[in-house]
Design a protein around this motif. Structure first.
Motif, PDB file in Angstrom:
ATOM      1  N   SER A  66      -6.769  -0.058  -1.960  1.00  0.00           N
ATOM      2  CA  SER A  66      -6.849   0.873  -3.101  1.00  0.00           C
ATOM      3  C   SER A  66      -7.760   2.055  -2.805  1.00  0.00           C
ATOM      4  O   SER A  66      -7.461   3.189  -3.204  1.00  0.00           O
ATOM      5  CB  SER A  66      -7.279   0.146  -4.381  1.00  0.00           C
ATOM      6  OG  SER A  66      -8.550  -0.423  -4.242  1.00  0.00           O
ATOM      7  N   ILE A  69      -5.813   4.526  -0.594  1.00  0.00           N
ATOM      8  CA  ILE A  69      -4.779   5.223  -1.362  1.00  0.00           C
ATOM      9  C   ILE A  69      -5.417   6.234  -2.311  1.00  0.00           C
ATOM     10  O   ILE A  69      -4.983   7.389  -2.391  1.00  0.00           O
ATOM     11  CB  ILE A  69      -3.897   4.213  -2.129  1.00  0.00           C
ATOM     12  CG1 ILE A  69      -3.057   3.401  -1.140  1.00  0.00           C
ATOM     13  CG2 ILE A  69      -3.008   4.925  -3.148  1.00  0.00           C
ATOM     14  CD1 ILE A  69      -2.336   2.213  -1.748  1.00  0.00           C
ATOM     15  N   GLN A  70      -6.454   5.805  -3.004  1.00  0.00           N
ATOM     16  CA  GLN A  70      -7.126   6.673  -3.978  1.00  0.00           C
ATOM     17  C   GLN A  70      -7.729   7.918  -3.327  1.00  0.00           C
ATOM     18  O   GLN A  70      -7.705   9.003  -3.894  1.00  0.00           O
ATOM     19  CB  GLN A  70      -8.223   5.893  -4.704  1.00  0.00           C
ATOM     20  CG  GLN A  70      -9.013   6.711  -5.697  1.00  0.00           C
ATOM     21  CD  GLN A  70     -10.146   5.906  -6.331  1.00  0.00           C
ATOM     22  OE1 GLN A  70     -10.271   4.699  -6.131  1.00  0.00           O
ATOM     23  NE2 GLN A  70     -10.987   6.584  -7.086  1.00  0.00           N
ATOM     24  N   ARG A  72      -6.906   9.151  -0.179  1.00  0.00           N
ATOM     25  CA  ARG A  72      -6.089   9.588   0.945  1.00  0.00           C
ATOM     26  C   ARG A  72      -6.114  11.107   1.141  1.00  0.00           C
ATOM     27  O   ARG A  72      -6.313  11.586   2.256  1.00  0.00           O
ATOM     28  CB  ARG A  72      -4.652   9.086   0.791  1.00  0.00           C
ATOM     29  CG  ARG A  72      -3.731   9.514   1.922  1.00  0.00           C
ATOM     30  CD  ARG A  72      -2.350   8.905   1.814  1.00  0.00           C
ATOM     31  NE  ARG A  72      -1.821   9.003   0.469  1.00  0.00           N
ATOM     32  CZ  ARG A  72      -1.126   8.029  -0.138  1.00  0.00           C
ATOM     33  NH1 ARG A  72      -0.849   6.925   0.495  1.00  0.00           N
ATOM     34  NH2 ARG A  72      -0.684   8.196  -1.355  1.00  0.00           N
ATOM     35  N   GLN A 109       1.077  -0.152   3.704  1.00  0.00           N
ATOM     36  CA  GLN A 109       0.560  -0.233   2.337  1.00  0.00           C
ATOM     37  C   GLN A 109      -0.069   1.081   1.887  1.00  0.00           C
ATOM     38  O   GLN A 109       0.102   1.484   0.741  1.00  0.00           O
ATOM     39  CB  GLN A 109      -0.491  -1.343   2.217  1.00  0.00           C
ATOM     40  CG  GLN A 109       0.074  -2.733   2.277  1.00  0.00           C
ATOM     41  CD  GLN A 109      -1.033  -3.766   2.294  1.00  0.00           C
ATOM     42  OE1 GLN A 109      -2.023  -3.653   3.012  1.00  0.00           O
ATOM     43  NE2 GLN A 109      -0.859  -4.801   1.485  1.00  0.00           N
ATOM     44  N   ILE A 110      -0.812   1.733   2.771  1.00  0.00           N
ATOM     45  CA  ILE A 110      -1.498   2.965   2.370  1.00  0.00           C
ATOM     46  C   ILE A 110      -0.622   4.198   2.566  1.00  0.00           C
ATOM     47  O   ILE A 110      -0.994   5.292   2.153  1.00  0.00           O
ATOM     48  CB  ILE A 110      -2.857   3.139   3.086  1.00  0.00           C
ATOM     49  CG1 ILE A 110      -2.695   3.347   4.595  1.00  0.00           C
ATOM     50  CG2 ILE A 110      -3.775   1.964   2.771  1.00  0.00           C
ATOM     51  CD1 ILE A 110      -3.966   3.786   5.305  1.00  0.00           C
ATOM     52  N   ASN A 111       0.528   4.026   3.224  1.00  0.00           N
ATOM     53  CA  ASN A 111       1.483   5.112   3.449  1.00  0.00           C
ATOM     54  C   ASN A 111       0.826   6.312   4.134  1.00  0.00           C
ATOM     55  O   ASN A 111       1.017   7.454   3.747  1.00  0.00           O
ATOM     56  CB  ASN A 111       2.134   5.529   2.125  1.00  0.00           C
ATOM     57  CG  ASN A 111       3.357   6.403   2.342  1.00  0.00           C
ATOM     58  OD1 ASN A 111       4.042   6.286   3.351  1.00  0.00           O
ATOM     59  ND2 ASN A 111       3.618   7.286   1.410  1.00  0.00           N
ATOM     60  N   TRP A 112       0.049   6.005   5.160  1.00  0.00           N
ATOM     61  CA  TRP A 112      -0.666   7.029   5.898  1.00  0.00           C
ATOM     62  C   TRP A 112      -1.235   6.397   7.158  1.00  0.00           C
ATOM     63  O   TRP A 112      -1.501   5.203   7.200  1.00  0.00           O
ATOM     64  CB  TRP A 112      -1.795   7.601   5.036  1.00  0.00           C
ATOM     65  CG  TRP A 112      -2.677   8.588   5.735  1.00  0.00           C
ATOM     66  CD1 TRP A 112      -2.283   9.706   6.400  1.00  0.00           C
ATOM     67  CD2 TRP A 112      -4.105   8.556   5.832  1.00  0.00           C
ATOM     68  NE1 TRP A 112      -3.379  10.369   6.898  1.00  0.00           N
ATOM     69  CE2 TRP A 112      -4.509   9.684   6.558  1.00  0.00           C
ATOM     70  CE3 TRP A 112      -5.075   7.675   5.375  1.00  0.00           C
ATOM     71  CZ2 TRP A 112      -5.840   9.962   6.828  1.00  0.00           C
ATOM     72  CZ3 TRP A 112      -6.408   7.954   5.644  1.00  0.00           C
ATOM     73  CH2 TRP A 112      -6.773   9.096   6.370  1.00  0.00           C
TER      74      TRP A 112
END
Length: 172
Positions: A66, A69-70, A72, A109-112
């Protein structure tokens, strides 16, 4: 350059790796702040961010996912790196970001993909675990043909590889 090293560690070994990297970067002239992920200072104050996270029961902690993602967008604007610490990474063929399933799942999961990635073997310390963790980890080690003796305390971390990451991060 101001560097932030963030750490997510369950039993303390990932923090030890972060401290080693911090010490090396400071010795090379960097200004480095080390903090736990849950106590992260304002990211905008730093030029570089390195995040280290351990694997627990086959995955990174939910707060690591999280957090990435938050933050990124901000992390993409900085020199950024991520490393993962697991017992699986003790094995050849599972000890690089490209071959480590935990790392690949995390990146999905983090798409990065942070530009600097690494994977380190962790520490197996049966005497330091609670009963539940000790039994789960012993079973996993039995399945993966690792040490299962109840008094085992062994570090699988390649400290030269840790030092090499510090140098790569400094030069980025």
């Amino acid at each position: 350059m101001k560097t932030l090293i963030l750490c997510s560690s369950v039993h303390g070994h990932t923090r030890l790796i972060c401290e080693r990297i911090q010490s090396q970067l400071v010795a090379m002239g960097e200004e480095v702040t080390l903090a736990g992920l849950t106590e992260a200072p304002e990211l905008s104050e730093f030029d570089k961010v390195l995040i280290g996270a351990s694997i627990r029961h086959g995955k990174h902690q939910a707060n690591v996912v999280s957090f990435m993602i938050q933050h990124r967008e901000l992390l993409q604007q900085k020199i950024c790196g991520f490393f993962s610490v697991s017992l699986v990474a003790r094995k050849p063929g599972k000890n690089t970001p490209e071959t480590n399933a935990y790392m690949q799942t995390f990146l999905t999961q983090i798409n990065w993909q942070p530009p600097i990635l690494e994977v380190f073997g962790g520490r197996l310390n049966y005497p330091g675990y609670g009963v539940v963790d000790r039994n789960i980890i012993r079973f996993i080690m039995w399945v993966t043909k690792g040490p299962t003796a109840a008094d085992t305390d062994i570090t699988f971390t390649d400290w030269d590889k840790v030092s090499a990451l510090a140098v790569r991060f400094l030069q980025a």
